[in-house]
Structure formats: C-alpha cells, structure tokens
Design a protein around this motif. Sequence first.
Motif, short mmCIF file in Angstrom:
data_model
loop_
_atom_site.label_atom_id
_atom_site.label_comp_id
_atom_site.label_asym_id
_atom_site.label_seq_id
_atom_site.Cartn_x
_atom_site.Cartn_y
_atom_site.Cartn_z
N UNK A 248 41.59 35.20 46.31
CA UNK A 248 40.56 35.47 45.30
C UNK A 248 40.68 36.82 44.61
N UNK A 249 41.46 37.75 45.15
CA UNK A 249 41.51 39.09 44.56
C UNK A 249 42.86 39.73 44.92
N UNK A 250 43.86 39.49 44.10
CA UNK A 250 45.21 39.94 44.44
C UNK A 250 45.85 40.68 43.27
N UNK A 251 46.56 41.73 43.59
CA UNK A 251 47.40 42.46 42.66
C UNK A 251 48.86 42.19 43.02
N UNK B 15 40.42 37.06 40.91
CA UNK B 15 41.15 38.12 40.22
C UNK B 15 42.63 38.04 40.59
N UNK B 16 43.47 37.72 39.63
CA UNK B 16 44.92 37.73 39.84
C UNK B 16 45.53 38.58 38.75
N UNK C 221 41.45 36.06 54.12
CA UNK C 221 40.11 36.57 54.38
C UNK C 221 39.97 38.05 54.05
N UNK C 222 41.08 38.74 53.81
CA UNK C 222 41.02 40.15 53.42
C UNK C 222 40.48 40.23 51.99
N UNK C 223 39.61 41.17 51.71
CA UNK C 223 38.89 41.20 50.43
C UNK C 223 39.83 41.40 49.24
N UNK C 224 40.87 42.20 49.41
CA UNK C 224 41.76 42.51 48.28
C UNK C 224 43.17 42.71 48.82
#
Length: 605
Positions: A300-303, A49-50, A259-262
């Motif tokens: 893998x999951x960044x805003x 998710x980007x 390694x942080x989920x988001x």
Amino acid sequence: SASSEASAVPPSFGASGTSSEKLDHTPSTASSASTAAPQSNPLLGSSRQQRILISESASALGEKVSALVCARALETPRLRIALTVGMTSRNAYLSVQRGWQRGACDLASCHFYLFDEFYGPPASLSASTANRSNDATVASSASAAFAPLKCSIDSKSAAAPHFYELREDFLASFPMEQIHRPPPLLSPALAASEYREVLRINTLDLAILAIGPGGRVGWIRSLGEDQQFVNVVDLESEPEQQNKNYGACVTMGLSDVMRIKEVILLSVDRNKSRVVRDVLEEVESGHIRSVAAYLIANHPNIWVLLDSAAASELKHKDAGPQAQVYKDFTFLTRSHDLPSNKNVICISPHPDDTSISAGAALALLADRNHVYSCVATTGHHAYIPGADSPAERIKVRELEAANEAHLLGAAVDYLRLPLYDRSGSQYNEDDILLLVEYFRLREPHIIFLPHTADTHPTHRNVLRAVLGALSQLLSANHQEALKQSPAATESTLSIELFMYEGPWSLFPPRGYNTVCSPPSDMFSKKMAAIDAHVSQTGRTPYGKAAEALAVLRASLVPEQDLAGFGEQPPKLEDKVELFYRVVLRTPSDVAKLVTWFDAHQPPQR
C-alpha cells in the motif's frame, strides 16, 4: 521487544504486528510459474502509494533515502525501521547517517529490526549443526554450533554476521535495547519462532530493502506459503560464494513486509538493470512471478528508488511504469503570478507560529499585499527565565511577535483570545465572536492557519474557532446576497485558505496541494523572524527544525509529486514550504473542513 530510555548520539562514521492469515491470492507453493497480480488484496485501495523515482547516481539516490527517513523520523521520533545488509543498503544508510549528523533529523529514539540473519556453518563444515532443526537439543549444542569457524569469516561475527556488519558503522552508537534481531544463540527454528513473535507485537514503520537476483528481496525467494512469515532458509544448496560458510538464514517473510507501513525498495548499478526491467515488466503486465514485483504491485505504500544505471533498460525512464502523477498544484514563487493588493492574515495560535510555519510565504507575499500576523493567544504559559508573572511573559512574547512581523514585512494584531486561559484551551462562542469582529475589520482575502489534523490543543481550538467565525461570516453574507437576488446560491464573499504544517504536525502524503518556493532572501527573512523569538529558541531550536523540514520537502516534492507533468516540473529552491489551499464560498465549504477537523483527518488532495 524491549524499549529503552537510553538515547543514541549521531555517530562520527569512520571506516508490525503481523496477521496469522496469509496474503490473498498467494500461491500455495513456491513456483516459478507466472502468477497474476492480486486484484482483491485488502491492503489495496484509493490511498495506495506507489512511486518510482530515478536518480542520476547512487549518491543522489542515497540522499533521497536520507530525506525520506529523516522526514519519517520527524513525524515519528520512535520510528521502527527494518534493515537489510549489502552495499546498496549500506550506502543508503551512510547518507541517512550524514543527514543525522547535519541535524536534519534526530534518530536517537529509533528502533531497528534486522531483516535477516545467517546461522552456523553447513553440516559439511560442522557436524555439530547437523541436528540444528531439532529444537530439543539446541541448548546443549549452542556453544559448539556457533563456535568460531576455521574459514574467512571473522570469529566475532560468525554467529551473527549481519548484526555485526550493521553494528560496525550505522548502528554503532545505538544501545542494544534499540536493536532487534533473531536470537543468535538459539537454533534457526527457535530463533525464527521468537522473532516471529517480536514482529507480531511490534508494527514496523519503515523498511529499507533492495532488489536482489531474480527479483527476490533479501532471502524471500518466492511467493510460497512457507515464505509468508519469519522462516528458515536452508543455505547449503545456495550457489552464492558469500553464503557457503553458513547453514541457514532466518528471514522476515512476504506477509511481514506487507504489514510494514512504508517500504523503500532500492536498486543501483548496471548489473541490476535487467532484473529491474524484468520486475517492472511483470508489474505492467500483471503476471507476477518475483517477490519484488509482488511488493511493487501490492504494497500500500512503496517507493522504488533506482539510479540511472539500474534504470538503463527501462522503457519509461522518466518515472517508471505506473508512477503517480499529480497535477493541480498551486505555486508561490517569484516566477508565478502572485496575488497583489490583497489583505493576507496569518492566524498564529502562539506568538511564534507565523514565522515557523509560513514565514517565507508571508515574506514573499508582503512585497505586493497587506500582510497581518494575527497572534491569537498571549503565549504566557511558556517558560521565560526572569519573567515571573503572566504580565511580564505577555510583554516579552508580544514584543517578540512585533519584531517577527517587522522582519517579514507584516503588521501584527493581538487577539488575546480567552480560550488560552481555559482548561485545555477550549474555545467557545466568545472566541468565535471576537474572530468574527476581527475578520470584519480586516476583510481578509487570504488566511493562513493550522491544518485540520494539527495535534497541538491550542492550535486545534484556535482553528476550530476560526472555522466557526468563517462559517458565520459566509452565512451572513449569503443572507445579504439573497436580499439582493433570491436566486443567489452562494455568498458574494470568497476567502482563500492556506493551511500550514509545522515541525510538530507534518502533512502526510497527499495532504498538501501548494508549494511555496521562496528565493533565498525570503527564506532568510523567515529564519531571522524565528530568531526574533529569543525567549523560545533558547529552549527549543525551532529555527533548526523549520529549516530541516524545508530542506526535506525541497528534496522530495519535485519527484514525489511533480514529476510526470507534460513539461518539466518547475525548478524549486533548496528550501520550500507546503500548504493546503482551499477556497471558501459557502458555509458548506467550511462544514467539510469541520468534518476533517472532528475526525482528526488531514486535508486530502
């Protein structure tokens, strides 16, 4: 990392486990040379998710951060959040704080982890820190090394300025057991070693970070091996005026962040516009040099949240490069063609689930359709003051369900499935047969029901029984179709499902494909219907939870999932409901949902 039973209260504001392996394709030394974006990072994949969102102002950006944090706190009450310092981050924290004060979420059980912390004066200011890298002598010199400095730093915060900056406002009401940081009275090297272990045994859920000079993030300055895990940065050679009174910084590393989920990566103000442009051009070209570009390209999951000033030099100002675009959404609004003259059933595992999870959508549909709230169980296990027997509690709850249905413009049916009185609410064939009989009676075109990853045992067993009944109906109908035409490949029956979420079981990203944007009068009907369950709302504020969830969804969905259409995304109301829509025509369609159910897997858009 210590945990605590103590809880924080909303303040009135005045003034991960890591791996010992390095990231794939990480340069072995810190270098300013161009580095190709990793192509085989194990964290990459179809679920990546980007999202790059641009807000009109810094305050609007702060509201998006608040909505994201509150949404995650609803999903995970004991959320573990990494925090940085600085004006960009601080303004975002104040927005989160206001969301907490408004009741949009409860942060009382969250744990917070400092991203970095400064240590001691440089050698030129204090000879006592000259040997700070010698771990054997740190204990005896700690009091001298961290004595108040004769400089502009407040004496109280000399040893831990970042901690005290956060403690003065955002973290003021949280117990110390919920705030985690590098130990302030150790040498930087020992503190880094201990904090590295804390992050090894604690998987963090969320990080709020900012894009810094040259595209660095906090004090992670390069992609080198020495920057991968918690490490010590020598500040004596740093030119920044604000760092001249400190000798070292203990900071998380690049692998720690991965390694942080988001991750939420922020940038505001025009003085960051060139850095933002350069970072996103690195991402587009694949020639990664900066830490920020590496995270955007690989996490893998960044805003990436920007205000319009920080985004002013971007080529693609609408949504940023590689922003995800989602189409094929269904909208339930007055401005769209709504179903009419259909039989609509809402499966309510407990008497109050109809209004909490789908009340606004059902009120909207009730204008043109025949809507039924199907109360699957009696709900007599719930505590009701003054109602001592199951019969008394059933009477109270079913009367409340009738009032709820009336307020939504619906009728009510009571199934009283026997599963509710079995251990674990376990369904069996008796429940399925009752549902088959009911569906044959009502002949539904549309069914609302819990989603496949709902965690409540009663919800799950009711859902599984419903799926079993639908499979039998479609199979029987297909057999009838074969009698009429041996070449028939599917049932003549078609049933449209709308799976709903609730405050206890939220949709994950990409778990929904339908947005109900109800007019305010329809949402008011939802709230009145929830309030009809007086025996339950006095115990748990379901109305407040449902409204907070609707506000959060309305804040994020337009840009998160709808931005990027060829035309402007539909204008949504300030409160929305989300659903996953699927059409069933064959038993194999049901089998797919059963597979998701058995794996506790949410729907997948």
